[in-house]
Scaffold this motif. Structure first.
Motif, PDB file in Angstrom:
ATOM      1  N   LEU A 108     -34.611   2.641   9.063  1.00 46.91           N
ATOM      2  CA  LEU A 108     -35.402   1.423   9.246  1.00 46.91           C
ATOM      3  C   LEU A 108     -34.482   0.270   9.616  1.00 46.91           C
ATOM      4  CD1 LEU A 108     -37.860  -0.382   9.123  1.00 46.91           C
ATOM      5  CD2 LEU A 108     -37.669  -0.412   6.625  1.00 46.91           C
ATOM      6  N   GLY A 109     -34.668  -0.284  10.818  1.00 49.72           N
ATOM      7  CA  GLY A 109     -33.840  -1.389  11.279  1.00 49.72           C
ATOM      8  C   GLY A 109     -34.647  -2.662  11.440  1.00 49.72           C
ATOM      9  N   ILE A 110     -34.129  -3.787  10.919  1.00 49.71           N
ATOM     10  CA  ILE A 110     -34.794  -5.082  11.054  1.00 49.71           C
ATOM     11  C   ILE A 110     -33.774  -6.151  11.459  1.00 49.71           C
ATOM     12  CG2 ILE A 110     -36.631  -4.555   9.405  1.00 49.71           C
ATOM     13  CD1 ILE A 110     -35.149  -6.232   7.335  1.00 49.71           C
ATOM     14  N   GLY A 111     -34.286  -7.212  12.072  1.00 46.91           N
ATOM     15  CA  GLY A 111     -33.450  -8.343  12.457  1.00 46.91           C
ATOM     16  C   GLY A 111     -34.278  -9.606  12.511  1.00 46.91           C
ATOM     17  N   ALA A 112     -33.626 -10.721  12.776  1.00 50.45           N
ATOM     18  CA  ALA A 112     -34.313 -12.016  12.783  1.00 50.45           C
ATOM     19  C   ALA A 112     -35.157 -12.226  14.026  1.00 50.45           C
ATOM     20  CB  ALA A 112     -33.292 -13.146  12.650  1.00 50.45           C
ATOM     21  N   GLY A 113     -34.868 -11.495  15.092  1.00 49.35           N
ATOM     22  CA  GLY A 113     -35.555 -11.707  16.364  1.00 49.35           C
ATOM     23  C   GLY A 113     -34.838 -12.780  17.166  1.00 49.35           C
ATOM     24  N   TRP A 114     -34.605 -12.489  18.449  1.00 51.44           N
ATOM     25  CA  TRP A 114     -33.804 -13.426  19.247  1.00 51.44           C
ATOM     26  C   TRP A 114     -34.509 -13.896  20.520  1.00 51.44           C
ATOM     27  CZ3 TRP A 114     -32.468 -12.109  24.289  1.00 51.44           C
ATOM     28  CH2 TRP A 114     -32.639 -10.765  24.639  1.00 51.44           C
ATOM     29  N   HIS A 115     -35.537 -13.148  20.957  1.00 55.25           N
ATOM     30  CA  HIS A 115     -36.133 -13.474  22.243  1.00 55.25           C
ATOM     31  C   HIS A 115     -37.460 -14.188  22.044  1.00 55.25           C
ATOM     32  CE1 HIS A 115     -36.761 -13.355  26.486  1.00 55.25           C
ATOM     33  NE2 HIS A 115     -35.757 -12.526  26.692  1.00 55.25           N
ATOM     34  N   GLU A 116     -37.512 -15.433  22.476  1.00 49.19           N
ATOM     35  CA  GLU A 116     -38.699 -16.254  22.231  1.00 49.19           C
ATOM     36  C   GLU A 116     -39.949 -15.654  22.866  1.00 49.19           C
ATOM     37  OE1 GLU A 116     -40.177 -20.916  22.724  1.00 49.19           O
ATOM     38  OE2 GLU A 116     -38.150 -20.307  23.334  1.00 49.19           O
ATOM     39  N   ARG A 117     -39.806 -15.081  24.030  1.00 52.71           N
ATOM     40  CA  ARG A 117     -40.992 -14.577  24.743  1.00 52.71           C
ATOM     41  C   ARG A 117     -41.662 -13.431  23.992  1.00 52.71           C
ATOM     42  NH1 ARG A 117     -41.101 -11.828  30.608  1.00 52.71           N
ATOM     43  NH2 ARG A 117     -43.307 -12.092  31.102  1.00 52.71           N
ATOM     44  N   ASP A 118     -40.884 -12.600  23.284  1.00 51.01           N
ATOM     45  CA  ASP A 118     -41.465 -11.543  22.467  1.00 51.01           C
ATOM     46  C   ASP A 118     -42.488 -12.111  21.489  1.00 51.01           C
ATOM     47  OD1 ASP A 118     -40.370  -9.080  23.279  1.00 51.01           O
ATOM     48  OD2 ASP A 118     -38.517  -9.448  22.182  1.00 51.01           O
ATOM     49  N   HIS A 119     -42.230 -13.311  21.017  1.00 49.21           N
ATOM     50  CA  HIS A 119     -43.097 -13.952  20.031  1.00 49.21           C
ATOM     51  C   HIS A 119     -44.243 -14.699  20.702  1.00 49.21           C
ATOM     52  CE1 HIS A 119     -39.206 -13.284  18.145  1.00 49.21           C
ATOM     53  NE2 HIS A 119     -39.760 -13.416  16.963  1.00 49.21           N
ATOM     54  N   ARG A 120     -43.905 -15.569  21.639  1.00 45.15           N
ATOM     55  CA  ARG A 120     -44.905 -16.464  22.220  1.00 45.15           C
ATOM     56  C   ARG A 120     -46.019 -15.715  22.939  1.00 45.15           C
ATOM     57  NH1 ARG A 120     -43.967 -20.950  19.376  1.00 45.15           N
ATOM     58  NH2 ARG A 120     -41.995 -21.982  19.866  1.00 45.15           N
ATOM     59  N   MET A 121     -45.693 -14.598  23.590  1.00 44.16           N
ATOM     60  CA  MET A 121     -46.697 -13.917  24.399  1.00 44.16           C
ATOM     61  C   MET A 121     -47.846 -13.373  23.557  1.00 44.16           C
ATOM     62  SD  MET A 121     -44.669 -10.425  25.509  1.00 44.16           S
ATOM     63  CE  MET A 121     -45.943  -9.955  26.672  1.00 44.16           C
ATOM     64  N   TYR A 122     -47.599 -13.168  22.245  1.00 41.83           N
ATOM     65  CA  TYR A 122     -48.655 -12.697  21.362  1.00 41.83           C
ATOM     66  C   TYR A 122     -49.012 -13.717  20.282  1.00 41.83           C
ATOM     67  CZ  TYR A 122     -48.170  -8.179  23.609  1.00 41.83           C
ATOM     68  OH  TYR A 122     -48.146  -7.163  24.546  1.00 41.83           O
ATOM     69  N   GLY A 123     -48.664 -14.975  20.515  1.00 39.66           N
ATOM     70  CA  GLY A 123     -49.072 -16.019  19.602  1.00 39.66           C
ATOM     71  C   GLY A 123     -48.358 -16.027  18.268  1.00 39.66           C
ATOM     72  N   ILE A 124     -47.126 -15.497  18.229  1.00 41.86           N
ATOM     73  CA  ILE A 124     -46.340 -15.430  16.991  1.00 41.86           C
ATOM     74  C   ILE A 124     -45.334 -16.574  16.989  1.00 41.86           C
ATOM     75  CG2 ILE A 124     -44.740 -14.025  15.628  1.00 41.86           C
ATOM     76  CD1 ILE A 124     -46.035 -11.574  17.069  1.00 41.86           C
TER      77      ILE A 124
END
Length: 329
Positions: A108-124
């Motif tokens: 199981l791998g997790i991270g903080a997330g670095w790419h804004e578009r991954d979030h914005r495109m789905y309203g996160i």
């Protein structure tokens, strides 16, 4: 010193059947681990450098389920899931199901997330880096507790849990929790407290060795044995050819196929230490091993190059024999 090789296979610009065939080949050639990634479009780098890139891509955890059905020995994981778009309790459930489906091979791998578009495109929401790290710390604590078989309650800023359990547990006695990232003040502190494996960014051996020392210091501060955390590092896509010029040319063509602008692709390929003959790749891996890495995970992009894959398998076998010889003699 030993270093194993894993492949993070990109699920973009590729047919499902070819993606499954790549998993079979990696499993059959004896690589240690096989990884998907958790992006929703081909994330080739910061948009300030490569611009917004579109293209077909399969969801990473679904890919892992497919690989569980067509492989038999290789470890499987997603490197890494963003803490914002994966609720940690649900993520542990997903990893546990994968562990059962694969006969106990999940990571199981997790991270903080670095790419804004991954979030914005789905309203996160995509807050600043400090808040993203706060979110990662909460997620890691929940994951760690559930993986350890505890009942977890938390009323955090980003996540909450109310007497949460993970039942059935994984098949493995301890399903590894991997935390990705190289921030020395916050990320490595979270790694020291919660992770079984650390996956670093970057490909400079000296910098990796320095960050290894920083992680050791964070472990000492909380009384944890630093050797209990495996040190791994993500690496750029390799391409084996007789000369660096040939390898860089062919690698640039692959990067452009995935949507990278031509000038950026050529510069990226020219800077890649793993584009060239087998000897250059082997030397660089040895340097990473000397810096403390026990696993190098290469990006692997379609069209999948069989010459490179077979060469990497040979390098892994050679390094393993060399280590075993040193142990014996």
């Amino acid at each position: 010193m030993s270093i194993a090789i894993g492949l993070q296979v990109w699920a973009s610009h590729v047919a499902w059947a070819d993606l499954m065939d790549a998993g079979r080949s990696i499993d059959g050639l004896g690589f240690e681990s096989l990884w998907s990634n958790d992006h929703f479009f081909p994330a080739l780098g910061p948009e300030s450098v490569v611009g917004p890139v579109d293209g077909p891509i399969f969801e990473g955890w679904s890919v892992l389920g497919g690989w569980a059905a067509v492989t038999s020995r290789v470890r499987l994981g997603c490197l890494v899931s963003g803490a914002a778009y994966r609720n940690p309790g649900l993520l542990v459930r997903m990893a546990t199901a994968l562990d059962h489906a694969s006969g106990g091979r999940a990571v199981l791998g997790i991270g903080a997330g670095w790419h804004e578009r991954d979030h914005r495109m789905y309203g996160i929401a995509f807050p600043g880096v400090g808040e993203r790290l706060d979110r990662l710390a909460e997620a890691a604590a929940i994951c760690r507790g559930l993986l350890d078989g505890e009942r977890v309650s938390m009323a955090g800023t980003w996540y909450s849990a109310d007497d949460a359990v993970n039942d059935p547990p994984p098949l493995q006695s301890r399903l590894p929790l991997v935390i990705g990232g190289s921030g020395e003040k916050r990320t490595l502190r979270i790694v020291a407290r919660h992770a079984d494996w650390w996956n670093a960014d970057g490909n400079d051996p000296a910098e990796f060795a320095r960050l290894n020392g920083v992680l050791d210091e964070h472990c000492a501060a909380i009384g944890r044995d630093p050797t209990s955390i495996r040190r791994t590092i993500g690496q750029p896509p390799p391409l084996v050819r007789p000369t660096p010029r040939q390898a860089q040319r062919d690698l640039a063509a692959i990067l452009m196929r995935h949507g990278m602008p031509a000038d950026v692709a050529r510069d990226t390929a020219a800077a890649n230490h793993y584009a060239g003959p087998v000897s250059a790749i082997s030397d660089r891996l040895e340097a990473m091993a000397e810096a403390g890495a026990s696993l190098a995970v290469f990006d692997w992009m379609a069209p999948f190059d069989p010459q490179t894959l077979e060469a990497l398998a040979g390098i892994a076998q050679t390094l393993s024999r060399r280590v075993n010889a040193n142990v014996l003699y």
